[in-house]
Design an enzyme around this catalytic site. Sequence first.
Site, PDB file in Angstrom:
ATOM      1  N   CYS A  79       0.842  -1.203   0.000  1.00  0.00           N
ATOM      2  CA  CYS A  79       0.000   0.000   0.000  1.00  0.00           C
ATOM      3  C   CYS A  79       0.877   1.254   0.000  1.00  0.00           C
ATOM      4  O   CYS A  79       1.591   1.509  -0.959  1.00  0.00           O
ATOM      5  CB  CYS A  79      -0.985  -0.035   1.167  1.00  0.00           C
ATOM      6  N   HIS A 181      -3.808  -4.783   0.217  1.00  0.00           N
ATOM      7  CA  HIS A 181      -3.290  -5.376   1.449  1.00  0.00           C
ATOM      8  C   HIS A 181      -3.350  -6.903   1.373  1.00  0.00           C
ATOM      9  O   HIS A 181      -4.413  -7.476   1.626  1.00  0.00           O
ATOM     10  CB  HIS A 181      -4.103  -4.887   2.645  1.00  0.00           C
ATOM     11  N   GLU A 183      -2.278  -8.960   3.409  1.00  0.00           N
ATOM     12  CA  GLU A 183      -2.579  -9.486   4.759  1.00  0.00           C
ATOM     13  C   GLU A 183      -4.053  -9.397   5.103  1.00  0.00           C
ATOM     14  O   GLU A 183      -4.505  -9.941   6.099  1.00  0.00           O
ATOM     15  CB  GLU A 183      -1.722  -8.760   5.808  1.00  0.00           C
TER      16      GLU A 183
END
Lengths: 201, 253
Positions: A79, A181, A183
């Site tokens: 990001c 993202h 994650e």
Amino acid sequence: MISIIDYGAGNIKSLQFALNKVGIDSQITTDETTIKKSDAIILPGVGAFQDAMHALDDQELTSFIKQEAARGKPLLGICLGMQLFYESSEEGGVTKGFGFLTGKVKKIPNNVKVPHMGWNNLIKHRNSALWKQMTDEAFVYFVHSYAATDVDTNTLVASTPYGINIPAIVQQNNIIGMQFHPEKSGATGLQLLANFKEMIT
Amino acid sequence: MLTKRIIPCLDVDKGRVVKGKKFTNIQDVADPVKLAQRYNKAGADELVFYDITASNEDRDIFIDVVEQVAAEIAIPFTVGGGIRTVEDIHSVLRAGADKVSINSAAVQQPDLIEEAAKKFGKQCIVLSIDAKQTNDGRWAVYIHGGRKQTALNAVDWAEQGEALGAGELVLNAINTDGEKNGYDLDLMHAVAQAVNIPIVASGGAGKMEHFSQVLQPTYADAALAASVFHYGEIPIPALKAYLATQGITVRPS
């Protein structure tokens, strides 16, 4: 072991949890000796561009990370972390980035809602080890108001359609950026992190 | 193409998920971490956790829940309830939340939105608005869990919230909440005309059609619901399959 650079106040714990899930040891750190010994560096995606560059400068990490990158250490920017790899950003007044990648970070045009928030699909531009075991219909989670523009198309691994075509995954040798993202992108994101792990080991 | 989001909302009290009808008569449902895992597997796009009591002693239990959820699931989640200061925001973000939803405190001190957006980024600051339609057809903003009416107009407040730095709006219609007769489409439309940030619709989901209505282009970007998901009345995979047939772009479950 991977070093996650701690340069802000946001949520980096989730990144560490996700890395754990794919079997990557990581440490949240700003310590040069630790970073030097690690297999790769991750610049996570929290905060604003100018604050992030200032925080890195204050901790004298900017030139150190440049040296590590020049030595060929894999760098993953997530990001905002990816945006820092470019020449500059207009967020909070024009600020210089690392300049690893050609391009400038600009506000997403207002003909769509900003921030770009939610799950969007990846459009493949070129082959990469990052695509391993990925489905054609890969959706990942984005949340950002700025995006890289005027990028070198050779570096473009994937883009995502949102008004304009937003660079989503970029790679130039040991420099890898993900605008979304991983994650927070469920099984797809974890697969991308697992693929990153294979690339660095 | 950016997909429309389906968001189960989990109201948490003393570490347990509960569901209130019109904010009262609260019934216990389940373990928040287990429910979060279940929703992640089912294809929920995001989760919202509201700390509904937010007394000091329960706060620590709640922060533990946030940390456990962040460790278990790899999809985004928002935390709300009892957020009053920049320090409160910092503590939930540090525990692993992606976004923080601010409601009453933003009405009482709008600077909080501005300060938090500057410090943590707009993308993690969600302005949550409880709105109730008045006789003249406008929407009044309510605070304190829908118990106290303010002088604010919801559409104006949404606009102001965007200007202050909110990155997303949750619009909860008190009239339709818990009634299962559909979302307040007029409210969503009125606010969508006024702002250029994502809108999450809340309050009133009872049938799959309600989701397809509110996720049409001129209304909301995401739909939030609680009981229809918690009690298994609408399974998320079935909902997403249905929405796809209605021409609404969703992430496949």
